[in-house]
Enzyme design. Structure first.
Site, PDB file in Angstrom:
ATOM      1  N   GLY A 196      -4.271   6.812   1.717  1.00  0.00           N
ATOM      2  CA  GLY A 196      -3.882   5.559   2.369  1.00  0.00           C
ATOM      3  C   GLY A 196      -5.071   4.934   3.083  1.00  0.00           C
ATOM      4  O   GLY A 196      -5.320   3.734   2.987  1.00  0.00           O
ATOM      5  N   LYS A 197      -5.817   5.772   3.775  1.00  0.00           N
ATOM      6  CA  LYS A 197      -7.021   5.305   4.466  1.00  0.00           C
ATOM      7  C   LYS A 197      -8.051   4.787   3.458  1.00  0.00           C
ATOM      8  O   LYS A 197      -8.712   3.775   3.684  1.00  0.00           O
ATOM      9  CB  LYS A 197      -7.610   6.444   5.295  1.00  0.00           C
ATOM     10  N   LYS A 238      -3.586   3.451  14.340  1.00  0.00           N
ATOM     11  CA  LYS A 238      -4.760   4.324  14.351  1.00  0.00           C
ATOM     12  C   LYS A 238      -5.941   3.657  13.639  1.00  0.00           C
ATOM     13  O   LYS A 238      -7.102   3.882  14.001  1.00  0.00           O
ATOM     14  CB  LYS A 238      -4.395   5.646  13.668  1.00  0.00           C
ATOM     15  N   ASN A 292       9.650   2.081   9.959  1.00  0.00           N
ATOM     16  CA  ASN A 292       8.694   2.955   9.266  1.00  0.00           C
ATOM     17  C   ASN A 292       7.645   3.422  10.278  1.00  0.00           C
ATOM     18  O   ASN A 292       6.503   2.969  10.287  1.00  0.00           O
ATOM     19  CB  ASN A 292       8.060   2.219   8.082  1.00  0.00           C
ATOM     20  N   TYR A 310      -1.233   2.499  10.909  1.00  0.00           N
ATOM     21  CA  TYR A 310      -1.931   1.215  11.050  1.00  0.00           C
ATOM     22  C   TYR A 310      -2.516   1.044  12.442  1.00  0.00           C
ATOM     23  O   TYR A 310      -3.627   0.530  12.597  1.00  0.00           O
ATOM     24  CB  TYR A 310      -1.004   0.045  10.694  1.00  0.00           C
ATOM     25  N   ILE A 313       0.882  -1.162   0.000  1.00  0.00           N
ATOM     26  CA  ILE A 313       0.000   0.000   0.000  1.00  0.00           C
ATOM     27  C   ILE A 313       0.924   1.217   0.000  1.00  0.00           C
ATOM     28  O   ILE A 313       1.637   1.460   0.967  1.00  0.00           O
ATOM     29  CB  ILE A 313      -1.001  -0.028   1.189  1.00  0.00           C
ATOM     30  N   TYR A 314       0.965   1.888  -1.139  1.00  0.00           N
ATOM     31  CA  TYR A 314       1.889   3.004  -1.322  1.00  0.00           C
ATOM     32  C   TYR A 314       1.181   4.192  -1.945  1.00  0.00           C
ATOM     33  O   TYR A 314       0.369   4.020  -2.861  1.00  0.00           O
ATOM     34  CB  TYR A 314       3.061   2.616  -2.240  1.00  0.00           C
ATOM     35  N   ILE A 315       1.523   5.366  -1.456  1.00  0.00           N
ATOM     36  CA  ILE A 315       1.013   6.629  -1.990  1.00  0.00           C
ATOM     37  C   ILE A 315       2.228   7.493  -2.339  1.00  0.00           C
ATOM     38  O   ILE A 315       3.157   7.611  -1.526  1.00  0.00           O
ATOM     39  CB  ILE A 315       0.142   7.376  -0.940  1.00  0.00           C
TER      40      ILE A 315
END
Length: 172
Positions: A108-109, A144, A135, A142, A96-98
Site C-alpha cells: 500500500g505504501k 501515518k 475503514n 493515510y 488503492i487496493y491490496i
C-alpha cells in the site's frame, strides 16, 4: 521478495476487473448487504465501465506485483476525471487496493508513493482521496502517511448512502 509496478492498458481490463471484484469484496463484504455489494460491483467494475476508465487520458491504473503475482492496484485521476471538483493542482487517488493475502508487506505504501511520484512529476500541489468513515485501518494508514481529513462526501453502495472522509496531503 520482488515488487514491481506496471501501468495498465486496455488489454488488462479483464485482469483489472478480477482484482477489483476480489479486493473490493474482501474489504467491504462484511460491513454491507450482499444486495448493495452486488449492485456496486456490477456498476463500478463491469468491463464496459473499466474500459471507459482505462481509455480516459486523465486516469491511470497500475498493478503492483509481489513475486510476479498481481497483488493489488492503484487508480489515480487528474483534471476532470477527479470524482470531486478539486482543481487542476490536485491528483486524486481514487482506488488503492491490496489483496488480503498480500497485506502487511508494504505494498500500500509502495502504491501511495507511486501516486506521490506522479503528482510531483505533474507539478500537483495536493494529493487527495476518499476513504469510508468506517475503514479505520485505511484512515490510520493515510494519517501515518501525512494525510489529514479536509472534508467528507457521500458514497453510494447500491442505494445505501455512506460517508467517505476526504483526506488530503499537501506536497512540498
Amino acid at each position: 521478495m520482488t515488487i514491481n509496478i506496471k501501468q495498465c492498458n486496455l488489454e488488462d481490463s479483464r485482469k483489472l476487473q478480477e482484482i477489483s471484484y476480489e479486493t473490493f469484496n474482501e474489504t467491504f463484504k462484511d460491513q454491507n448487504s450482499p444486495e448493495a455489494m452486488n449492485a456496486y460491483l456490477e456498476r463500478a467494475f463491469n468491463l464496459k465501465q473499466l474500459e471507459k476508465e482505462l481509455s480516459n487520458i486523465s486516469s491511470e491504473f497500475f498493478f503492483v506485483y509481489f513475486n510476479n503475482e498481481v497483488a493489488g492496484y492503484l487508480k489515480v485521476n487528474t483534471n476532470d476525471a477527479q470524482s470531486e471538483e478539486m482543481g487542476q493542482e490536485s491528483l486524486e487517488i481514487e482506488r488503492i487496493y491490496i489483496k488480503n493475502k498480500f497485506q502487511k508487506y508494504g505494498l500500500g505504501k509502495y502504491l501511495l508513493n507511486k501516486a506521490m511520484e506522479i503528482a510531483m512529476e505533474r507539478n500537483k500541489k495536493k494529493v487527495w482521496l476518499g476513504v469510508w468513515e468506517k475503514n479505520e485501518n485505511a484512515i490510520g494508514f493515510y494519517k501515518k502517511m501525512g494525510f489529514v481529513q479536509t472534508g467528507a462526501h457521500s458514497f453510494y453502495m447500491g442505494d445505501e448512502e455512506q460517508i467517505d472522509f476526504i483526506m488530503t496531503k499537501t506536497l512540498n
